[in-house]
Enzyme design. Structure first.
Site, mmCIF file in Angstrom:
data_model
loop_
_atom_site.group_PDB
_atom_site.id
_atom_site.type_symbol
_atom_site.label_atom_id
_atom_site.label_comp_id
_atom_site.label_asym_id
_atom_site.label_seq_id
_atom_site.Cartn_x
_atom_site.Cartn_y
_atom_site.Cartn_z
ATOM 1 N N GLU A 236 -5.409 56.240 36.378
ATOM 2 C CA GLU A 236 -5.471 55.476 37.631
ATOM 3 C C GLU A 236 -4.647 54.198 37.554
ATOM 4 O OE1 GLU A 236 -6.590 53.909 41.412
ATOM 5 O OE2 GLU A 236 -6.262 55.893 40.546
ATOM 6 N N HIS B 227 -0.923 54.827 37.616
ATOM 7 C CA HIS B 227 -0.536 55.083 39.011
ATOM 8 C C HIS B 227 -0.336 53.769 39.770
ATOM 9 C CE1 HIS B 227 -1.734 56.528 43.248
ATOM 10 N NE2 HIS B 227 -0.472 56.815 43.053
ATOM 11 N N HIS C 267 -3.074 58.464 52.736
ATOM 12 C CA HIS C 267 -2.331 57.904 51.599
ATOM 13 C C HIS C 267 -1.199 58.846 51.181
ATOM 14 C CE1 HIS C 267 -1.699 55.014 48.544
ATOM 15 N NE2 HIS C 267 -2.196 55.707 47.530
ATOM 16 N N HIS D 219 -4.695 75.934 57.230
ATOM 17 C CA HIS D 219 -3.530 75.621 56.391
ATOM 18 C C HIS D 219 -2.676 76.865 56.189
ATOM 19 C CE1 HIS D 219 -1.095 73.534 53.513
ATOM 20 N NE2 HIS D 219 -1.487 74.272 52.490
ATOM 21 N N HIS E 173 3.493 72.253 43.897
ATOM 22 C CA HIS E 173 3.296 72.325 45.356
ATOM 23 C C HIS E 173 3.554 70.964 45.997
ATOM 24 C CE1 HIS E 173 2.166 74.984 48.538
ATOM 25 N NE2 HIS E 173 1.168 74.231 48.960
#
Length: 377
Positions: free
Chosen positions: A112, A115, A176, A279, A339
């Site tokens: 975290e 990031h 986000h 989706h 992806h």
């Protein structure tokens, strides 16, 4: 254990120092590699570097989410009021002992915080780029894109904050992700404005395809943030049925906590199935749109247009294969990251095509403005 305040600005100065040092190192490498280049080439190289690191940030954000590290440091902007997990080791150890499989571990805390360090470094680079382009009189639209990107970085920072403080609220997590794609798009538009590449008439319609891809990315983000990837087993069938029971109303209720359905308790499995089905269905729409644009570009017969067509088809294959791997192979990390990478590459390529498909009037105006500048010079 004492409660941890969700927002604690105590380590803000230290974090800014970390971001400044990191950005300074990246800028030093950029300057060294471009020391013999002209001013225009240097600006292009810096813009390309900012876009590349932003794409990296998007993928690392996906890695943070996939490893369940989003709450590895349960406060913002630091980690238990410290600038790094080293300074928060006592708090992290206590949290890990209390919940060994919980959201806080040493590994998750570092993921975290890395990031966040990367995000701050990208923000500092975008600030430097905005200043560089703002001082260059000939930068034109690129300067406007640079300042827009800088403003958007602040918005992304707020999304990052609320991702933590609202405990992975699905709508915020999805926003986000979309915000990261918007930032990448702004930086790619800026890069194309600096390059001043020739117009590509066959790219007409790229803006519509970009809008469809953006909608599909939003749906993909909604799937991921609700952990609905494995709600449908098998393909093309979903849990052995073409049209299984699904709760679309709850599945697409945006204002709700993760896993909750408001006053009705927890989100049902049928709601997760609904998210996955939509989706999948919208993916078919995107496939048709991308193939139509690729066919138009291929028929142009120009080398640049055909290269773009091949890239579109290649990215489409990557997305289809990685998406199928997520479902058929129980959501492997590599497939999930590929992806997200493919989605970011799609955004970057389509923004380039949109910029090159600008109206003829805009292209003619650019030629006239260039002639006027040469005349006055």
């Amino acid at each position: 254990m004492q409660a941890v305040p969700t927002v604690d600005f105590a380590p803000a100065i230290e974090l800014l120092a970390v971001a400044s040092l990191s950005a300074a190192g990246v800028l030093a490498v950029w300057w060294w590699r471009q020391r013999r280049a002209g001013h225009g080439d240097r600006r292009i190289a810096l813009a390309a570097l900012a876009a590349f690191l932003t794409a990296d940030l998007i993928v690392f954000g996906a890695f943070t989410r996939l490893t369940d590290s989003g709450l590895g440091c349960p406060d913002w902007p630091g980690c238990y009021g410290a600038a790094s997990p080293w300074g928060a080791s006592a708090h992290i150890d206590a949290a890990e002992r209390a919940q060994p499989a919980g959201p806080v571990t040493v590994t998750k805390a570092w993921i975290e915080m890395i990031h966040r360090y990367l995000a701050m470094t990208v923000g500092a680079l975008i600030l430097a780029l905005a200043v560089v382009l703002g001082r260059a009189r000939a930068s034109g639209p690129a300067s406007a894109f640079a300042w827009a990107a800088l403003a958007w970085v602040l918005v992304q920072g707020l999304f990052g904050k609320y991702t933590v403080t609202l405990k992975l609220y699905p709508a915020v997590v999805t926003a986000h992700l979309l915000g990261g794609m918007v930032l990448l798009g702004l930086l790619m538009a800026q890069l194309e404005a600096l390059r001043q590449a020739p117009r590509l008439a066959a790219a007409r319609g790229a803006a519509w395809v970009l809008a469809l891809v953006a909608a599909q990315i939003a749906l993909g983000g909604w799937v991921s943030s609700n952990y609905a990837v494995l709600a449908c087993r098998g393909f093309p069938l979903c849990n052995g049925e073409w049209w299984p029971p699904a709760d679309y109303a709850v599945g697409f209720t945006l204002l709700r906590q993760l896993g909750r359905a408001g006053s009705e308790g927890y989100v049902s499995f049928e709601a997760l199935v609904a998210i996955q089905i939509v989706h999948r269905l919208f993916a078919a729409v995107v496939v048709v749109a991308v193939l139509a644009l690729a066919w138009r570009l291929w028929r142009d017969r120009g080398e640049v247009a055909r290269r773009a067509a091949a890239m579109l088809v290649g990215l489409l294959m990557l997305q289809l294969l990685s998406g199928l791997s997520n479902v058929l192979l129980d959501w492997p990390m590599l497939a999930a990251l590929l992806h997200t990478t493919g989605a970011a590459c799609f955004v970057a390529l389509l923004v380039v095509l949109v910029m090159r498909a600008r109206p003829r009037r805009a292209a003619a105006t650019a030629v006239i403005e260039g002639a006027l500048r040469r005349h006055h010079a």
